[in-house]
Each structure stands twice: as structure tokens, then as C-alpha cells.
Design a protein around this motif. Structure first.
Motif, PDB file in Angstrom:
ATOM      1  N   LEU A  12     177.009  28.951 108.970  1.00 12.31           N
ATOM      2  CA  LEU A  12     176.249  28.601 107.777  1.00 12.31           C
ATOM      3  C   LEU A  12     174.921  29.340 107.792  1.00 12.31           C
ATOM      4  O   LEU A  12     174.242  29.396 108.821  1.00 12.31           O
ATOM      5  N   LYS A  13     174.560  29.900 106.657  1.00 10.84           N
ATOM      6  CA  LYS A  13     173.284  30.608 106.559  1.00 10.84           C
ATOM      7  C   LYS A  13     172.759  30.456 105.142  1.00 10.84           C
ATOM      8  O   LYS A  13     173.455  30.775 104.181  1.00 10.84           O
ATOM      9  N   GLY A  14     171.547  29.919 105.021  1.00 14.43           N
ATOM     10  CA  GLY A  14     170.973  29.756 103.688  1.00 14.43           C
ATOM     11  C   GLY A  14     170.053  28.561 103.622  1.00 14.43           C
ATOM     12  O   GLY A  14     169.543  28.085 104.643  1.00 14.43           O
ATOM     13  N   ALA A  15     169.842  28.067 102.419  1.00 12.27           N
ATOM     14  CA  ALA A  15     168.950  26.936 102.185  1.00 12.27           C
ATOM     15  C   ALA A  15     169.694  25.843 101.423  1.00 12.27           C
ATOM     16  O   ALA A  15     170.532  26.145 100.556  1.00 12.27           O
ATOM     17  N   ILE A  16     169.391  24.604 101.760  1.00 11.49           N
ATOM     18  CA  ILE A  16     170.021  23.462 101.103  1.00 11.49           C
ATOM     19  C   ILE A  16     168.932  22.523 100.597  1.00 11.49           C
ATOM     20  O   ILE A  16     168.124  22.015 101.386  1.00 11.49           O
ATOM     21  N   TYR A  75     173.407  17.843 107.405  1.00 10.73           N
ATOM     22  CA  TYR A  75     173.418  19.303 107.259  1.00 10.73           C
ATOM     23  C   TYR A  75     172.808  19.989 108.480  1.00 10.73           C
ATOM     24  O   TYR A  75     173.221  21.090 108.855  1.00 10.73           O
ATOM     25  N   ALA A 104     174.804  22.758 110.687  1.00 13.84           N
ATOM     26  CA  ALA A 104     174.284  24.077 111.052  1.00 13.84           C
ATOM     27  C   ALA A 104     174.378  24.298 112.557  1.00 13.84           C
ATOM     28  O   ALA A 104     174.765  25.382 113.023  1.00 13.84           O
ATOM     29  N   VAL A 111     170.099  27.311 108.852  1.00 19.25           N
ATOM     30  CA  VAL A 111     169.979  26.641 107.556  1.00 19.25           C
ATOM     31  C   VAL A 111     168.582  26.043 107.432  1.00 19.25           C
ATOM     32  O   VAL A 111     168.076  25.415 108.361  1.00 19.25           O
ATOM     33  N   THR A 112     167.975  26.227 106.266  1.00 17.03           N
ATOM     34  CA  THR A 112     166.696  25.604 105.964  1.00 17.03           C
ATOM     35  C   THR A 112     166.930  24.443 105.013  1.00 17.03           C
ATOM     36  O   THR A 112     167.542  24.606 103.953  1.00 17.03           O
ATOM     37  N   ARG A 172     164.052  23.955 109.579  1.00 14.85           N
ATOM     38  CA  ARG A 172     165.008  25.050 109.815  1.00 14.85           C
ATOM     39  C   ARG A 172     165.790  24.755 111.085  1.00 14.85           C
ATOM     40  O   ARG A 172     165.204  24.454 112.130  1.00 14.85           O
ATOM     41  N   LYS A 226     176.927  22.686  98.141  1.00 10.53           N
ATOM     42  CA  LYS A 226     175.790  22.957  99.017  1.00 10.53           C
ATOM     43  C   LYS A 226     176.225  23.738 100.261  1.00 10.53           C
ATOM     44  O   LYS A 226     175.541  24.677 100.683  1.00 10.53           O
ATOM     45  N   CYS A 244     176.026  28.221 101.433  1.00 12.36           N
ATOM     46  CA  CYS A 244     175.567  28.723 102.739  1.00 12.36           C
ATOM     47  C   CYS A 244     176.677  29.461 103.487  1.00 12.36           C
ATOM     48  O   CYS A 244     176.541  29.726 104.695  1.00 12.36           O
TER      49      CYS A 244
END
Length: 423
Positions: free
Chosen positions: A12-16, A243, A247, A254-255, A286, A410, A414
Motif C-alpha cells: 500500500l502506498k498513498g494517503a487515506i 489502516y 500498511a 501510508v499517510t 505516516r 480507500k 493506495c
């Protein structure tokens, strides 16, 4: 019945963006019964439990309007005329939090007839603490054909109420009831969960006199009348923790946006102990992992500020592939290990010993068809599926929709390969 499908193995990589807290939104909605003026609640999560409680409030005579936003709704509730003081079994049986209308109805209308919520998949969660507390405040209460029938002809009176155990539901109920009681009410051994504080701050904005917010002793000086207010629901620390664990499980980065790290610090501390990276700043967290295997870590569920029972299943999923043996002790609910047999279908090695689960980490999980038993177990199965080889199919996902908003979207944003198939 809908199913959720996952092809695991993706980081998972990204922002939620973290949604508003279900466990704050529901009692805040019931607080609208304390006044005949509008209560405007922003950052409301879009969940089936919120809709169900809305139906109950409408049945009682409240008017509800919803303004959709980009990430959350704003709900305005006005209970100008309470047409009924009966909360029927048909609705209360769907959502336990609906029992909390007992306090506001009794405080404002001096009478209430509320169905007992019945059993629960994760434990009995008895309501005797609610009843005993209200009786100390002068209420006359009988149990009639499955209903709590309560009356306080002269209104509720302030009292000192010490709970033998910490109860979030009882604290919510008695706190709201005390705002309109005559004199001072002192709630000793009150729950300290952030959601309690959020409701208390909203009540203060409505004109209530409350001191000790955030502590185990709440003092409420009753007032004659409350007025309307505007309040923003706090972020959901359980969603954020879920979440964060996801991650850590996938080895991603993940942020989590819009969340207060202090509200789930116990969970973040355990993730650090297991080897995950955690950076916090105001309004964001993060979570990252460089690919190394996590270390087995023991946890004991406790009332706030301890490790939350609502993250126990998710953390167990994380430990299934950790290096070593971890012991997970459940002290809050007596029957909250039903996800164990489903995690075993992924190849997890877990044995139960009373209130303890011994998790022996395995090198990898393999996708499987599984069935959710409750809300938090559903999230645990998703976390396991994200890391498992092959495809996972999760059945009974209606549990998820009670407490997680757009979880597929969501996670998909990611990089997770996750989708819902309609029945």
C-alpha cells in the motif's frame, strides 16, 4: 449478499482520509433529543449504523437533513416535537447504540420505553449499569416484555454514580441524562475514550455545564434547557488504526490524514514495537515498513488509553506472519475470538487458551474464502487478504458497512487490488 475480493501481495502506498468516528457520531445523534433546537453535525461518516439510528430518531419525531460533502456529510437534526418515547425492538435490535436514547428521552420527556438490545456476537454487553445509574438519579424503571420502561415524573435528580466497571455506553447515557437533571451529578469511574470527550464538548456547546472532560470523574451541573449547536465529529481512531495495521502488514507506506495521533497512541506504540515505522505530526500519521519481517509482539486489550479491543482482531491478523510467537489477551469482551477460525483458513497458526490467543507467525498466508463474524473481524480478514498469496473472497461484508466507509475505495487508491461484487 455482497462479497469483497482481494488479490494479495501488493504494497500500500498513498494517503487515506480518515472518516468521522462512528462511536462519536452515534451518541452525538442521540444528544439531539435533548433540545428542541437544531443540532448540526459535520464530518459525519456514511455508514449503515448512522442511517439506522437516523430512522429511530425520525420514528421518535426528529427531523433530519443531510448535506453531502466531498469526504463527509453534514447532518442536521431537530427534535422540536418528540412524538413518541418508545424505541421499538425492530430498530434497537439492529444497532445497540440506539439504546442510548434512553437517557435523553428520560431527561427531556421524563419517560421512555426502550427495547432491550438483546445479545451480541462479541459478548452480552449488559445494560444493568445504565439502569442502576438512572435509578440513582431518581428514575423508576421496570422491565416489561423485553422493554425498559422508565419514568421520572418530577424530572431526574443529580446524584453520585460510581460504576463498578468502565462502560462507554453507560457513561454516554448518564452524561446526557445528567445535563437536564436537577442539581449536580458526579460520574465516577467514567469512561475516558476520546469519543466521550467529543460528546461532552458538544453538550457544552449546547449549554451544558460539564467539568472533568477527559478524566474518569465527570461533574455535570444540570441546566433547565439546552440549545442548538454546530459540532464537528472527531476522526475515527479505530479506522485509522486499522489502516495503519494494513500498511504495516503489506510493507507499504501510508499517510493517514485528519486524525489525532494521541487518540490511538497505544496502537501506534505496539506497531513501533513490532518494527513498523511511525511518524506523527499534527493531524496526520505516516506508517511505513521497509520489507523486513515484523517481530512478534504481545498485547492486552484495555479501556482507553490502553490498547483498544476494537483493534484486537486486526492486530492478530498482523501477527500471523510476524517472526516468533505473540500472545494476545482479550479483557473486554468474552467472545471476541471468532475470527481465529477464519484466519486459520489463510494458513495462520493460532491456538486459544481462555482469554488468550497464542499466534505463531508463519512465513506467508494464502488466499481463501472466508466469512466475517462481526465488524472488526471483517477488517482483520481484509488485512490478511491484502498480504496473502492468491485471491481471498470475504463473505458477510454487510458487517463492514456498519463501521468502515468505502474501505475498498480507500485501499484501492493506495494500490490494493480489491473490489466488491454485488449479490
Amino acid at each position: 449478499m455482497d462479497t469483497i475480493h482481494i488479490r494479495g501481495g501488493r504494497r500500500l502506498k498513498g494517503a487515506i482520509p480518515v472518516s468521522g468516528a462512528k462511536n462519536a457520531a452515534l451518541p452525538l445523534m442521540t444528544a439531539a433529543l435533548l433540545t428542541d433546537e437544531p443540532l448540526r453535525l459535520s464530518n459525519m461518516p456514511r455508514l449503515t449504523d448512522v442511517k439506522t439510528l437516523g430512522k429511530l430518531l425520525a420514528h421518535l419525531g426528529a427531523e433530519l437533513s443531510v448535506e453531502p460533502g466531498e469526504h463527509a456529510d453534514t447532518t442536521t437534526i431537530r427534535a422540536a416535537d418528540i412524538k413518541s418515547t418508545t424505541a421499538p425492538y425492530e430498530i434497537v435490535s439492529q444497532i445497540r447504540a440506539s439504546f442510548w436514547v434512553l437517557g435523553p428521552l428520560l431527561a427531556r420527556c421524563h419517560q421512555a420505553r426502550v427495547s432491550l438490545p438483546g445479545g451480541c456476537a462479541i459478548g452480552a454487553r449488559p445494560v444493568d449499569l445504565y439502569i442502576k445509574g438512572l435509578q440513582k438519579m431518581g428514575a423508576e424503571i421496570d422491565l416489561v416484555e423485553g422493554y425498559v420502561v422508565a419514568s421520572a415524573p418530577g424530572g431526574l435528580k443529580g446524584a453520585i454514580v460510581r460504576s463498578p466497571v468502565v462502560s462507554v455506553g453507560a457513561t454516554h447515557t448518564l452524561l446526557m441524562a445528567a445535563t437536564l437533571a436537577e442539581g449536580e451529578t458526579v460520574l465516577e469511574n467514567a469512561a475516558r475514550e476520546p469519543e466521550i470527550g467529543d460528546v461532552a464538548r458538544c453538550l457544552v456547546a449546547m449549554g451544558a455545564k460539564i467539568s472533568g472532560i477527559g478524566t474518569s470523574t465527570l461533574r455535570i451541573e444540570g441546566v433547565e434547557k439546552l440549545h442548538g449547536a454546530t459540532h464537528s465529529v472527531i476522526a475515527d481512531r479505530i479506522e485509522a488504526g486499522t489502516y495503519a495495521i494494513a500498511a504495516a502488514m503489506t510493507g507499504g507506506e501510508v499517510t493517514l490524514e485528519g486524525v489525532d495521533p494521541e487518540t490511538f497512541d497505544a496502537a501506534l506504540s505496539v506497531l513501533r514495537a513490532a518494527g513498523a515505522g511511525v511518524d506523527t505530526e499534527q493531524g496526520a500519521v505516516r506508517i511505513f515498513r521497509n520489507g523486513e519481517r515484523l517481530q512478534a509482539t504481545d498485547v492486552v486489550t484495555q479501556v482507553f488509553p490502553g490498547f483498544p479491543t476494537d483493534l484486537q482482531a486486526q492486530f492478530m491478523a498482523l501477527m500471523t506472519t510476524a517472526d516468533g510467537e505473540s500472545e494476545i489477551t482479550e479483557t473486554i469482551f468474552e467472545n471476541r475470538f471468532m475470527h481465529v477460525q477464519e484466519l486459520a483458513r489463510f494458513g495462520a497458526d493460532i491456538s486459544l487458551h481462555g482469554d488468550k490467543a497464542l499466534v505463531r507467525g508463519v512465513p506467508k498466508l494464502k488466499g481463501a474464502p472466508v466469512m466475517a463474524s462481526d465488524l472488526r473481524a471483517s477488517a482483520a480478514l481484509i488485512i490478511a487478504g491484502l498480504a496473502a498469496e492468491g485471491e481471498t473472497v470475504i463473505n458477510r461484508v454487510y458487517h463492514l458497512d456498519r463501521g468502515f466507509e468505502r474501505i475498498e475505495a480507500k485501499l484501492g487508491a493506495c494500490g490494493a487490488e480489491i473490489w466488491r461484487e454485488k449479490a
